[in-house]
Design an enzyme around this catalytic site. Sequence first.
Site, PDB file in Angstrom:
ATOM      1  N   ARG A  37       0.861  -1.221   0.117  1.00 51.53           N
ATOM      2  CA  ARG A  37      -0.069   0.031  -0.026  1.00 51.53           C
ATOM      3  C   ARG A  37       0.916   1.260   0.071  1.00 51.53           C
ATOM      4  O   ARG A  37       0.667   2.294   0.515  1.00 51.53           O
ATOM      5  CB  ARG A  37      -0.909   0.172   1.129  1.00 51.53           C
ATOM      6  CG  ARG A  37      -2.189  -0.929   1.204  1.00 51.53           C
ATOM      7  CD  ARG A  37      -3.343  -0.664   0.398  1.00 51.53           C
ATOM      8  NE  ARG A  37      -4.251  -1.417   0.236  1.00 51.53           N
ATOM      9  CZ  ARG A  37      -5.359  -1.724   0.880  1.00 51.53           C
ATOM     10  NH1 ARG A  37      -5.368  -0.846   2.063  1.00 51.53           N
ATOM     11  NH2 ARG A  37      -5.971  -2.909   0.744  1.00 51.53           N
ATOM     12  N   ARG A  41      -3.603   6.475   0.081  1.00 52.32           N
ATOM     13  CA  ARG A  41      -4.067   7.739   0.879  1.00 52.32           C
ATOM     14  C   ARG A  41      -2.989   8.394   1.835  1.00 52.32           C
ATOM     15  O   ARG A  41      -3.016   9.583   2.177  1.00 52.32           O
ATOM     16  CB  ARG A  41      -5.347   7.180   1.571  1.00 52.32           C
ATOM     17  CG  ARG A  41      -6.594   7.295   0.623  1.00 52.32           C
ATOM     18  CD  ARG A  41      -7.822   6.887   1.595  1.00 52.32           C
ATOM     19  NE  ARG A  41      -7.247   5.314   2.118  1.00 52.32           N
ATOM     20  CZ  ARG A  41      -8.163   4.648   2.509  1.00 52.32           C
ATOM     21  NH1 ARG A  41      -9.399   5.250   3.048  1.00 52.32           N
ATOM     22  NH2 ARG A  41      -8.098   3.495   3.149  1.00 52.32           N
ATOM     23  N   ARG A  50      -6.823  11.510  -7.280  1.00 52.83           N
ATOM     24  CA  ARG A  50      -8.395  10.528  -7.113  1.00 52.83           C
ATOM     25  C   ARG A  50      -9.532  11.066  -7.092  1.00 52.83           C
ATOM     26  O   ARG A  50     -10.620  10.654  -7.065  1.00 52.83           O
ATOM     27  CB  ARG A  50      -8.243   9.428  -5.783  1.00 52.83           C
ATOM     28  CG  ARG A  50      -7.477   8.320  -6.178  1.00 52.83           C
ATOM     29  CD  ARG A  50      -8.277   7.271  -6.718  1.00 52.83           C
ATOM     30  NE  ARG A  50      -9.609   7.166  -6.204  1.00 52.83           N
ATOM     31  CZ  ARG A  50     -10.136   6.583  -5.249  1.00 52.83           C
ATOM     32  NH1 ARG A  50      -9.201   6.040  -4.609  1.00 52.83           N
ATOM     33  NH2 ARG A  50     -11.299   6.782  -4.837  1.00 52.83           N
ATOM     34  N   ASP A  86      -6.476  -3.574  -7.434  1.00 48.08           N
ATOM     35  CA  ASP A  86      -6.958  -4.273  -6.127  1.00 48.08           C
ATOM     36  C   ASP A  86      -7.426  -5.693  -6.459  1.00 48.08           C
ATOM     37  O   ASP A  86      -7.555  -6.055  -7.650  1.00 48.08           O
ATOM     38  CB  ASP A  86      -8.307  -3.289  -5.848  1.00 48.08           C
ATOM     39  CG  ASP A  86      -8.676  -3.548  -4.126  1.00 48.08           C
ATOM     40  OD1 ASP A  86      -8.180  -2.935  -3.374  1.00 48.08           O
ATOM     41  OD2 ASP A  86      -9.198  -4.672  -4.006  1.00 48.08           O
ATOM     42  N   TYR A 161     -14.636 -12.207   0.710  1.00 41.36           N
ATOM     43  CA  TYR A 161     -15.483 -11.259   0.363  1.00 41.36           C
ATOM     44  C   TYR A 161     -16.797 -11.662  -0.283  1.00 41.36           C
ATOM     45  O   TYR A 161     -17.724 -10.910  -0.047  1.00 41.36           O
ATOM     46  CB  TYR A 161     -14.542 -10.375  -0.555  1.00 41.36           C
ATOM     47  CG  TYR A 161     -13.445  -9.338   0.459  1.00 41.36           C
ATOM     48  CD1 TYR A 161     -14.268  -8.501   1.355  1.00 41.36           C
ATOM     49  CD2 TYR A 161     -12.035  -9.561   0.254  1.00 41.36           C
ATOM     50  CE1 TYR A 161     -13.189  -7.710   2.181  1.00 41.36           C
ATOM     51  CE2 TYR A 161     -11.302  -8.958   0.869  1.00 41.36           C
ATOM     52  CZ  TYR A 161     -11.726  -7.724   1.831  1.00 41.36           C
ATOM     53  OH  TYR A 161     -10.885  -7.224   2.587  1.00 41.36           O
TER      54      TYR A 161
HETATM   55  O1  CP3 Z   1       0.482   0.197  -3.136  1.00 41.40           O
HETATM   56  C1  CP3 Z   1      -0.215  -0.946  -3.241  1.00 41.40           C
HETATM   57  O2  CP3 Z   1       0.081  -1.713  -2.360  1.00 41.40           O
HETATM   58  C2  CP3 Z   1      -0.778  -1.337  -4.416  1.00 41.40           C
HETATM   59  C3  CP3 Z   1      -2.125  -1.382  -4.385  1.00 41.40           C
HETATM   60  C4  CP3 Z   1      -3.290  -2.070  -3.533  1.00 41.40           C
HETATM   61  C5  CP3 Z   1      -4.385  -1.728  -3.210  1.00 41.40           C
HETATM   62  N1  CP3 Z   1      -5.216  -2.833  -2.651  1.00 41.40           N
HETATM   63  C6  CP3 Z   1      -5.015  -0.338  -3.614  1.00 41.40           C
HETATM   64  C7  CP3 Z   1      -6.121   0.027  -2.690  1.00 41.40           C
HETATM   65  C8  CP3 Z   1      -2.999  -3.392  -3.142  1.00 41.40           C
HETATM   66  C9  CP3 Z   1      -1.812  -4.468  -3.284  1.00 41.40           C
HETATM   67  C10 CP3 Z   1      -4.303  -3.915  -2.808  1.00 41.40           C
HETATM   68  C11 CP3 Z   1      -4.772  -5.325  -2.232  1.00 41.40           C
HETATM   69  C12 CP3 Z   1      -5.850  -5.346  -1.344  1.00 41.40           C
HETATM   70  N2  CP3 Z   1      -6.996  -4.984  -1.651  1.00 41.40           N
HETATM   71  C13 CP3 Z   1      -5.741  -6.306  -0.270  1.00 41.40           C
HETATM   72  C14 CP3 Z   1      -4.653  -7.212   0.079  1.00 41.40           C
HETATM   73  C15 CP3 Z   1      -3.762  -6.498   0.712  1.00 41.40           C
HETATM   74  C16 CP3 Z   1      -3.980  -6.348   2.281  1.00 41.40           C
HETATM   75  O3  CP3 Z   1      -4.169  -4.965   2.453  1.00 41.40           O
HETATM   76  O4  CP3 Z   1      -4.328  -6.903   2.957  1.00 41.40           O
HETATM   77  C17 CP3 Z   1      -7.134  -6.452   0.179  1.00 41.40           C
HETATM   78  C18 CP3 Z   1      -7.554  -7.200   1.395  1.00 41.40           C
HETATM   79  C19 CP3 Z   1      -7.942  -5.378  -0.547  1.00 41.40           C
HETATM   80  C20 CP3 Z   1      -9.374  -5.024  -0.294  1.00 41.40           C
HETATM   81  C21 CP3 Z   1      -9.406  -3.613  -0.013  1.00 41.40           C
HETATM   82  N3  CP3 Z   1      -9.287  -2.507  -1.140  1.00 41.40           N
HETATM   83  C22 CP3 Z   1      -9.435  -2.990   1.143  1.00 41.40           C
HETATM   84  C23 CP3 Z   1      -9.432  -3.677   2.465  1.00 41.40           C
HETATM   85  C24 CP3 Z   1      -9.354  -1.712   1.246  1.00 41.40           C
HETATM   86  C25 CP3 Z   1      -9.288  -0.611   2.084  1.00 41.40           C
HETATM   87  C26 CP3 Z   1     -10.769   0.039   2.378  1.00 41.40           C
HETATM   88  C27 CP3 Z   1     -10.397   1.465   3.126  1.00 41.40           C
HETATM   89  O5  CP3 Z   1     -10.686   2.514   2.685  1.00 41.40           O
HETATM   90  O6  CP3 Z   1      -9.796   1.348   4.128  1.00 41.40           O
HETATM   91  C28 CP3 Z   1      -9.367  -1.436  -0.319  1.00 41.40           C
HETATM   92  C29 CP3 Z   1      -9.311  -0.122  -1.064  1.00 41.40           C
HETATM   93  C30 CP3 Z   1      -7.876   0.197  -1.504  1.00 41.40           C
HETATM   94  N4  CP3 Z   1      -7.224  -0.471  -2.086  1.00 41.40           N
HETATM   95  C31 CP3 Z   1      -7.457   1.462  -1.332  1.00 41.40           C
HETATM   96  C32 CP3 Z   1      -6.394   1.378  -2.273  1.00 41.40           C
HETATM   97  C33 CP3 Z   1      -5.338   2.522  -2.302  1.00 41.40           C
HETATM   98  C34 CP3 Z   1      -8.012   2.716  -0.627  1.00 41.40           C
HETATM   99  C35 CP3 Z   1      -9.084   3.163  -1.430  1.00 41.40           C
HETATM  100  C36 CP3 Z   1      -9.227   4.617  -1.703  1.00 41.40           C
HETATM  101  O7  CP3 Z   1      -8.018   5.533  -1.899  1.00 41.40           O
HETATM  102  O8  CP3 Z   1     -10.170   5.325  -1.772  1.00 41.40           O
END
Ligand code: CP3
Length: 358
Positions: A37, A41, A50, A86, A161
């Site tokens: 990540r 954000r 975004r 994602d 999910y």
């Molecule tokens: O920089 C990186 O690591 C690459 C991008 C990345 C994202 N999601 C972008 C993202 C990666 C590798 C993921 C994988 C992902 N997504 C996982 C596995 C990694 C982990 O954290 O265990 C999981 C479980 C998800 C599902 C998911 N997507 C979650 C739990 C969330 C968070 C929700 C929140 O708002 O807290 C997301 C959203 C997400 N994926 C964001 C990003 C940058 C945030 C969304 C935003 O910016 O509005």
Amino acid sequence: MSSPASHPLDDGRTTSSALITALRGQRPERTPVWFMRQAGRSLPEYRALRVGTSMLDACLNPELASEITLQPVRRHRVDAAVFFSDIVIPLRLAGVPVEIVAGRGPVLETPIRTASDILRLRPIDPAALDPIREGVARTVAELDGTPLIGFAGAPFTLASYLVEGGPSKDQQRARSLMVSDPHAWAQLLNWCADVSGAFLRAQVEAGASAVQLFDSWVGSLSRHDYQRRVAPHSRRTLSALRGLDVPIIHFGVGSGEVLDLMAGIGADAVGVDWRIPLDEASRRLGGNVVVQGNIDPAWLGAPWDKLQAHVLDVLERGKSAPAHVVNLGHGVPPDTDPEVLTRIVGLVHEASVGALVA
Ligand code: CP3
């Protein structure tokens, strides 16, 4: 893309990078570091880009996805980029209505809970992966010698999910389906393996030099259930990479009881969360598996001298493995001061070439 460029692992661009050297089991001159990540954000430049675009639409816009992927590389000088996407993108591409709700995570309008729901799931049309291929190709063209990591969700985490319809505490509904209808469970996990596998393969073919399989919620499983009802499907995901000689990292949260099994499905390195010190993880892995991790994300807000001591301790313990890739034990929390991440990169690079006495 009219004429695809050659792959960075073939033309030598990333072959001897610190990340690829470490993932192949050798100690590079400088220990590589990147952050799960790292795009997202915590970066004001990400938040600015975004505005007005939903998370999943941003992932499917190749120009935007590429720019967001490059932001942390420019800012922090990390040793790898990780493709901005994602784990639920393959679900969306296969026609499953899913959205990401800020602060919560992936949410499905209609959860997949019965054998007949599972039978209705369709494969991904290969053309649907074009935005992914284009996003990766654009990114790789800008990266030169810095490797791009592609990724996908492991079948259990994705299925949780789908069955739960959103984030859940212990994935109880999913684990309940696993025992009450093992046949439907196997079909669901195979479908997840195949859509994630297609997503992974598209990223590697378009130029990713390594991949990470995220089984984020593996910690809710017993060792027995992981081994019998989950690991074979994770292996199936990786079988989509057959013939592509690309290093594989396998990461889970709360995975202490199954680390060896996670390595055993064909991973080159295991990502360890913050709960187990790397020397202990290495011991559980038999001492011959590359480890990745495991700075505790909670320490990112601690005073620098404490955080610095923690990072140096992680580096020291990482010496117990054949090679070590520094990362956090899970993703960067959104409220992290990005300056701290840049500072950690500098510290890891200096300390690992011996310029800094621990
Ligand atoms: O920089 C990186 O690591 C690459 C991008 C990345 C994202 N999601 C972008 C993202 C990666 C590798 C993921 C994988 C992902 N997504 C996982 C596995 C990694 C982990 O954290 O265990 C999981 C479980 C998800 C599902 C998911 N997507 C979650 C739990 C969330 C968070 C929700 C929140 O708002 O807290 C997301 C959203 C997400 N994926 C964001 C990003 C940058 C945030 C969304 C935003 O910016 O509005």
